[in-house]
Design an enzyme around this catalytic site. Structure first.
Site, PDB file in Angstrom:
ATOM      1  N   GLY A 137       0.803  -1.207   0.000  1.00  0.00           N
ATOM      2  CA  GLY A 137       0.000   0.000   0.000  1.00  0.00           C
ATOM      3  C   GLY A 137       0.839   1.261   0.000  1.00  0.00           C
ATOM      4  N   CYS A 138       0.442   2.213   0.825  1.00  0.00           N
ATOM      5  CA  CYS A 138       1.113   3.511   0.878  1.00  0.00           C
ATOM      6  C   CYS A 138       2.540   3.410   1.406  1.00  0.00           C
ATOM      7  CB  CYS A 138       0.319   4.478   1.752  1.00  0.00           C
ATOM      8  SG  CYS A 138      -1.322   4.881   1.094  1.00  0.00           S
ATOM      9  N   ALA A 139       2.859   2.353   2.136  1.00  0.00           N
ATOM     10  CA  ALA A 139       4.218   2.180   2.655  1.00  0.00           C
ATOM     11  C   ALA A 139       5.205   1.778   1.575  1.00  0.00           C
ATOM     12  CB  ALA A 139       4.229   1.132   3.772  1.00  0.00           C
ATOM     13  N   ALA A 140       4.695   1.395   0.400  1.00  0.00           N
ATOM     14  CA  ALA A 140       5.558   0.835  -0.636  1.00  0.00           C
ATOM     15  C   ALA A 140       6.550   1.840  -1.199  1.00  0.00           C
ATOM     16  CB  ALA A 140       4.711   0.250  -1.756  1.00  0.00           C
TER      17      ALA A 140
END
Length: 354
Positions: A137-140
């Site tokens: 997700g956004c952590a990628a």
């Protein structure tokens, strides 16, 4: 030392404003019992404009997951190569200089990954390694930086290409009426970013240390419910408060490096929402101005998922960067709840420091 060079960023041509988002919420969900709460939460995001790959009239339709995923592939192939070329130009490298492509996305699915198509289409060497990451997700965005750093640490003469492609609007689900889903409809935008990590040379963030941290027992706080209609985004109301447990993880990583996370020269972090930035400022005891790049991304583009960190860094470059050897922190936050963190110094090329 591996250097993260200037990112290239592109957003689609269709724009939706905050005012239009609120009006659409009122007209489409006028009888929703929690509509006033959802409207207030959307207003509080601070997102003024977002960019989407289709006109809003098409975005609000749901032709089915198959058609949406086909559109994801078509749009990615149409838009990603130009972004990559600008990133390569900024890093002063050719496709043949790249040893690994790290491709991150959580808004569509392809197999083989877009990396295979890019290698053929843009004449990357056939020996180029592929590392697609689909479920962070956004952590990628932060994870991609860290994996590129790891690769260039293992192979000091190598160069890594990071690509983040997010079409969040293709995950719109008109039947999802939870407050978290309604909020996400006013928060997420579409965007593409690319950046090169050079094993040697270049101007940008010279990466020195990276780390990950997962808050225990929070894996259901941000997640997809995968159904026949596609990806249904689930957001727990406790997510905005996650910086309180994550700020110590940032401090710990900096401490291992002999640095104080409260006393750095620049901060490039994922802006999932305004409270994330407000709480980081509070718990790290850092001036809110330090997060201006991330806040600008949120205001102008919304949450563009894995591409946020790269766009915030691009804005720092556009402002002139930092002093040579200035110390900084980069971080992406996402499902898990996961933090992907890195530390580095601003490096100007030999020509610039002469």
């Amino acid at each position: 030392m591996a250097t993260l060079c200037k990112p290239s960023v592109s957003v689609p041509e269709y724009v939706i404003t905050m005012e239009e988002t609120l009006e659409l919420a009122r007209s489409h969900h006028e009888n929703h019992p929690q509509l006033p709460l959802a409207l207030r939460l959307i207003e509080n995001t601070g997102v003024r404009t977002r960019h989407i790959v289709q006109p809003i009239e098409e975005t609000l339709k749901h032709p089915g997951f198959e058609e949406r995923n086909k559109l994801y592939e078509v749009e990615a192939k149409a838009r990603v190569p130009a972004v990559i070329q600008r990133a390569l130009d900024d890093a002063e490298l050719l496709t043949t200089d790249i040893d690994v492509i790290i491709y991150v996305s959580c808004t569509g699915f392809m197999m083989p990954s877009l990396t295979a198509w890019l290698i053929n289409e843009m004449d990357f060497d056939s020996t180029t390694r592929q590392l697609p990451i689909a479920q962070l997700g956004c952590a990628a965005g932060g994870a991609a930086i860290n994996r590129a750093h790891d690769f260039c640490s293992a192979y000091p003469d190598a160069n890594a290409l990071i690509v983040a492609c997010e079409f969040c609007s293709l995950c719109y689900q008109p039947t999802d009426l939870g407050v978290g889903s309604l909020l996400s409809n006013g928060l997420f935008g579409d965007g593409i970013a690319a950046a090169v990590v050079r094993g040697k040379g270049g101007t940008g963030v010279e990466l020195e240390r990276n780390g990950s941290y997962l808050i225990p027992k929070t894996e259901e706080w941000i997640m997809y419910d995968v159904r026949a209609t596609g990806f249904h985004f689930l957001l727990d109301k406790r997510v905005p408060a996650t910086m309180e447990p994550l700020a110590p993880a940032l401090q710990d990583l900096a401490g291992l490096h002999g640095w104080d996370a409260s006393d750095l020269d620049f901060y490039i972090v994922h802006a999932g929402g305004p409270r994330i930035l407000d709480d980081l400022s509070k718990f790290l005891k850092v001036d809110p101005h330090a997060f201006r790049f991330s806040r600008s991304t949120l205001t102008e583009y919304g949450n563009i998922a894995s591409a946020v960190v790269l766009d915030a860094l691009r804005r720092m470059f556009d402002e002139g960067g930092a002093e040579h050897q200035a110390r900084g922190l980069l971080a992406g936050f996402g499902p898990g709840i996961t933090a992907e963190m890195s530390l580095g110094r601003w490096r100007r090329s030999d020509e610039e420091t002469d």
